[in-house]
Design an enzyme around this catalytic site. Structure first.
Site, PDB file in Angstrom:
ATOM      1  N   HIS A 144       0.854  -1.184   0.000  1.00  0.00           N
ATOM      2  CA  HIS A 144       0.000   0.000   0.000  1.00  0.00           C
ATOM      3  C   HIS A 144       0.889   1.232   0.000  1.00  0.00           C
ATOM      4  CE1 HIS A 144      -2.208   3.192   2.364  1.00  0.00           C
ATOM      5  NE2 HIS A 144      -3.103   2.928   1.426  1.00  0.00           N
ATOM      6  N   HIS A 177       1.727  11.164  -2.134  1.00  0.00           N
ATOM      7  CA  HIS A 177       0.470  10.982  -1.419  1.00  0.00           C
ATOM      8  C   HIS A 177      -0.264  12.320  -1.462  1.00  0.00           C
ATOM      9  CE1 HIS A 177      -1.684   9.120   2.281  1.00  0.00           C
ATOM     10  NE2 HIS A 177      -2.329   8.918   1.158  1.00  0.00           N
TER      11      HIS A 177
END
Length: 644
Positions: free
Chosen positions: A172, A218
């Protein structure tokens, strides 16, 4: 290598000839120093205590095995060693000549290991007439290289079924070096993950500041970007160093059609012929890992933010934390026990609904996807093998509907899954028989911690995505699970999860005990070579104890521990534990070593996690790993495994 050798009292702190040989083999300069080695520790500020360690015989069970297979003689030859290997899981179909050759090879290695500390030229190959003594046999049993606890590292599952039949080693936010909010983005954690055998790499694609190129970061956090091209090149270079089976790149797409077109050209240029994509837009079945050997696949969904404008937008996966500083201490990370998944299900029910709304939009529904087709760059769309999306409708039952004419990937947060399994457990199992289910960490895990993976695994979820850059007990479980099947990153799901007749497996139904695993922990060694003399205690040798248990479904999960052996670098426990298993196919054996500290928190001294389905019966040497999953050079336990 530390040259300070801790010592212990003669009457309470024995070690074995084998442990001494291992130490000398690791560092030949210690050969002359180990006899009567002593260590000095502080006592009451001005006084010092001296400890000596001496030799001790092998455990009684080792003596009994040696006597049995040597015919009661003082030495054992190749025939006796071969009989022992056959009695503890040797290949029953192996030809006699092969078995004899294996015994001869091991015999040579054992004797060579015992003499390796000697000065002079390399020893010649030992003849078949050479014999093993009891210490040689013990040294063999206590060698993690010659006598490991798992089957030989080779693929042995049927790899010809569709990918939906397998658990896949999944990362992830694979590009993050640390926490989810402010760490650097880099290709280094991607490389490390691939070297470990991870098969699913996740990349978040965003326009760069000039809107003319693609950055990996991110979104809407303080993470520093890395270029997409650099990540793709690293994936190509390291994709198959640990496993020949396919690498899947899951793309979180936040791009304009123009940049999507640029991604398509970049992907084709970097991967060339190893990029796999189907001829039909919606395949009815995914190919098998065997068919896709050496290939790279893309999996993504349309970018929703270009479908309809949003003010500010939500951070991906709901990545915000109410208490970002909590649990950041390293000891807190490894010391926190993995919660039973019944507890996680209950916690999910009690979570604030606002986080559920943040996590709920990862996969778009088919209606949105149809509207988005005009926005997708044609070439980019053609390269997507595994399409993510939810069918029309907003309920969990709608999301889990199976379309016989196409397969897809559905993503749920760990929280959404925990809520869904309460009333939709069998629907999830049925969905994962043909389609892919990806589970990802909830948004509050900004420290890159992880969750209990068994909630996903027992419901058939193939892609249980973990933050691989962190560490802790949950990640240890993930690493241990994928040691199965030769460590290739694909583990075939148990048959009961793929059956639809007479009924689909219901994870909530109590299961009968299928088998019992008995584990005996004899002793440990290697810390005196891998740690400083005062690493665990300034005033005396360490007081080691072992924790042994099962991770799995709630009925199987338990931890037990041995007594602490005081003032001894080579603890001898000789304790046996028994574990009843209702779902042994998914069970993991957990092994930890700690050093007891009366006044402070106990010190970590090593860990490993082993798939129960891969354990070899008999007495085995179990190597231990550090908190981050790196193998210690010398630390190991001598253990016995028995199935009844």
């Amino acid at each position: 290598m530390f040259l300070s050798i801790p010592v212990s009292p003669t009457d309470t702190s024995p070690t074995t000839q084998a442990s001494k040989a291992t130490q000398q083999q690791t560092n030949p300069t210690l050969a002359a120093e180990t006899a009567g080695a002593m260590g000095t520790y502080k006592c009451c500020l001005i006084f010092k205590r001296r400890f000596r360690w001496t030799d001790a015989p092998p455990p009684d069970d080792v003596r009994a095995l040696f006597a049995e297979h040597s015919g009661g003689a003082a030495t054992m030859g190749a025939d006796g060693l071969r009989r022992y290997l056959e009695s503890t899981g040797g290949d029953p179909d192996a030809a006699d000549a092969d078995a004899e050759g294996e015994a001869d090879r091991l015999l040579d290695q054992i004797r060579l290991q015992g003499h390796q500390q000697r000065a002079g030229p390399r020893l010649p190959r030992l003849g078949r007439g050479q014999l093993l003594g009891l210490d040689d046999f013990h040294r063999f049993l206590f060698s993690a290289d010659l006598n490991p606890p798992l089957r030989r590292p080779q693929v042995h599952h049927d790899m010809s079924q569709p990918i939906s039949h397998y658990y896949v080693y999944t990362g992830h936010n694979s590009y993050l070096t640390g926490n989810q909010l402010s760490s650097d983005c880099s290709d280094v954690p991607i490389i490390k993950a691939l070297q470990r055998g991870v098969r699913v790499i996740e990349l978040d694609m965003w326009p760069n500041s000039a809107k003319d190129d693609i950055s990996i970061l991110h979104g809407r956090t303080l993470t520093t970007p890395v270029s997409l091209l650099k990540c793709l090149k690293s994936i190509k270079e390291y994709a198959f160093v640990a496993s020949p089976y396919p690498v899947i790149i899951t793309l979180e797409d936040h791009l304009t059609p123009e940049l999507q077109d640029k991604v398509a050209k970049m992907v084709l240029e970097v991967f060339g012929d190893i990029l796999y994509y189907p001829q039909e837009e919606h395949p009815k079945e995914l190919p098998s890992p065997e068919f896709l050997k050496g290939r790279v696949l893309l999996s993504t969904k349309p970018p929703k933010e270009y479908l309809e404008a949003k003010d500010g937008g939500a951070v991906k996966d709901g990545d915000a934390e109410q208490n970002p500083g909590k649990g950041t201490d390293d000891d807190a990370a490894w010391g926190t026990e993995v919660p039973d998944f019944k507890t996680e299900i209950q916690s999910a029910k009690e979570e604030d609904a606002s986080e559920h709304r943040r996590d709920d939009d990862e996969d778009d529904d088919d209606e949105d996807e149809q509207k988005m087709q005009q926005h997708l760059a044609p070439q980019y769309k053609h390269l997507i093998t595994i399409r993510a999306g939810k069918p029309k409708g907003g309920t969990t039952s709608d999301a889990l509907k199976c379309d016989p004419n196409k397969v897809r990937r559905l993503s749920l947060s760990e929280q959404q899954l925990a809520k869904a399994v309460v009333n939709h457990g069998t629907e999830i199992v049925r969905f994962t028989q043909r389609n892919l289910l990806r589970i990802y960490p909830k948004g509050t895990r900004v420290t890159s911690s992880n969750y209990n993976p068994f909630i996903g695994w027992v419901h058939g979820a193939q892609m249980v995505a973990f933050n691989m850059q962190g560490y802790g007990r949950a990640l240890w479980l993930m690493h241990g699970f994928y040691k199965a099947n030769g460590g290739c990153g694909y583990v075939k799901k148990p048959d009961f999860l793929m059956q639809s007749e007479p009924e689909v497996f219901d994870p909530k139904k109590p299961q009968p005990v299928k088998k019992t695993l008995k584990v005996k922990v004899y002793m440990g060694d290697g810390w005196r070579m891998d740690f400083k003399q005062t690493h665990f205690d300034q005033y005396s040798p360490p007081d080691f104890y072992a924790r042994v248990g099962i991770a799995g479904v709630p009925a199987d999960s338990v931890m037990k521990k041995t007594k602490a052996v005081e003032d001894n670098w080579v603890p001898v426990w000789g304790e046996e534990f028994s574990f009843d298993l209702t779902v042994p196919e998914l069970a993991l054996l957990r092994v930890e070593a700690h050093e007891y500290d009366m006044s402070e928190k106990d010190d970590f001294a090593g860990q490993t996690v082993l798939p129960v389905s891969e354990l070899q019966p008999g007495i085995r040497a179990v190597a231990l790993f550090d908190r981050k999953g790196n193998k210690f050079p010398n630390v190991k336990l001598l253990m016995r495994f028995e199935f009844v």
